[in-house]
Design a protein around this motif. Structure first.
Motif, mmCIF file in Angstrom:
data_model
loop_
_atom_site.group_PDB
_atom_site.id
_atom_site.type_symbol
_atom_site.label_atom_id
_atom_site.label_comp_id
_atom_site.label_asym_id
_atom_site.label_seq_id
_atom_site.Cartn_x
_atom_site.Cartn_y
_atom_site.Cartn_z
ATOM 1 N N SER A 111 0.848 -1.192 0.000
ATOM 2 C CA SER A 111 0.000 0.000 0.000
ATOM 3 C C SER A 111 0.882 1.239 0.000
ATOM 4 C CB SER A 111 -0.913 0.013 1.226
ATOM 5 O OG SER A 111 -1.587 1.260 1.324
ATOM 6 N N LYS B 200 -4.289 5.772 -1.571
ATOM 7 C CA LYS B 200 -5.407 5.157 -2.268
ATOM 8 C C LYS B 200 -5.023 3.956 -3.116
ATOM 9 C CE LYS B 200 -8.066 9.457 -2.634
ATOM 10 N NZ LYS B 200 -8.716 10.418 -3.566
ATOM 11 N N GLU C 186 -2.893 0.373 -4.157
ATOM 12 C CA GLU C 186 -2.199 -0.814 -3.678
ATOM 13 C C GLU C 186 -1.646 -1.590 -4.863
ATOM 14 O OE1 GLU C 186 -4.813 -3.321 -1.458
ATOM 15 O OE2 GLU C 186 -5.950 -3.971 -3.208
ATOM 16 N N GLU D 129 -7.003 0.692 -7.147
ATOM 17 C CA GLU D 129 -7.427 1.664 -6.148
ATOM 18 C C GLU D 129 -8.697 1.157 -5.482
ATOM 19 O OE1 GLU D 129 -7.609 5.693 -7.476
ATOM 20 O OE2 GLU D 129 -5.682 5.602 -8.510
ATOM 21 N N MET E 43 -5.751 0.988 3.902
ATOM 22 C CA MET E 43 -4.939 1.630 2.881
ATOM 23 C C MET E 43 -3.961 2.631 3.483
ATOM 24 S SD MET E 43 -5.542 0.226 0.058
ATOM 25 C CE MET E 43 -4.678 1.381 -1.001
#
Length: 247
Positions: free
Chosen positions: A43, A47, A49, A71, A145
């Protein structure tokens, strides 16, 4: 699948690589005993990953190959701040762990009049460092996140001032009346609003603290007819808010 957090500077999207350094290298190599070719999630703390495989490992760095990025919408639409009265023993560790799992964006330890625990500067700093590690671990486990931060310990007066700009401020209080009023107040919370929740320590809040909170615009609410422990009260209201706000 294991999840780790990195700074944007560690991500090289052009080369499809992410470079992990620091303590996470030891965790990947010595604790998890991961090998090249194994997959994990990264992450960026905001927003995005990344689904990656381990490309190379050495003593200082783990190099990852980015398979793809996305996202996802894991976070609540509201930022929730938990102002937690300092509890005894290791209860704060449990509170932080579960608060992170339930979506809190920040935990603020607060010294109230009835707190048994009193932390001096050096001891408080060590505690906060430990609590932050717990928040990070819980964030990894619960697919957050971002890593919720644990604020340095505040006085109740400073906490009320700090929370002044939040959109909604709530203080569960055992003498508050009216479940219908509480339900109505919670139902008015809209996506995007910031929320502050004040929870007392084992002895609850003194009447003067409640009066100060009301004067500062904080709304007393009830959590029902039963008396909840300090480690239960915050998690109860966080659970209600998570259920209500989840989209």
């Amino acid at each position: 699948m294991q999840r780790f957090f990195v700074e944007p500077s560690q991500i090289d999207e052009g080369a499809h690589q992410i470079h992990i350094t620091g303590s996470d290298v030891k965790h990947i190599v010595n604790v998890l005993r991961m090998k090249t070719g194994e997959e994990l999630w990264i992450s960026d703390g905001d927003k995005k990953e990344y689904h990656c495989t381990i490309e190379a490992i050495d003593a200082e760095e783990v190099c990852l190959h980015i398979l793809y990025s996305q996202e996802p919408d894991y976070e609540l639409p509201n930022k929730i701040y938990l102002f937690q009265g300092l509890p005894k023993a290791d209860k704060m560790e449990l509170i932080i762990q579960k608060a992170v799992e339930l979506g809190a964006c920040q935990v603020i330890p607060v010294e109230t009049k009835r707190c048994v625990v009193r932390l001096d500067g050096k001891k408080a700093a060590k505690k906060v460092e430990r609590w932050q590690q717990i928040a990070e671990s819980a964030a990894k486990q619960s697919k957050r996140m971002l890593i919720p931060s644990v604020h340095p310990v505040m006085t109740f007066k400073d906490a009320l001032a700090w929370a002044k700009e939040l959109d909604v401020r709530l203080i569960p209080y055992e003498l508050a009346q009216g479940m219908a009023e509480t339900k109505a107040l919670l139902s008015e919370i809209r996506p995007g609003q910031s929320i502050g929740i004040f929870i007392g320590s084992e002895g609850g809040f003194e009447e003067k603290e409640i009066e100060a909170a009301i004067d500062a615009g904080v709304s007393p609410i009830t959590l029902g007819k039963r008396i909840l422990r300090t480690e239960t009260a915050g998690l109860a209201i966080l659970s209600v808010l998570m259920f209500q706000l989840e989209q």
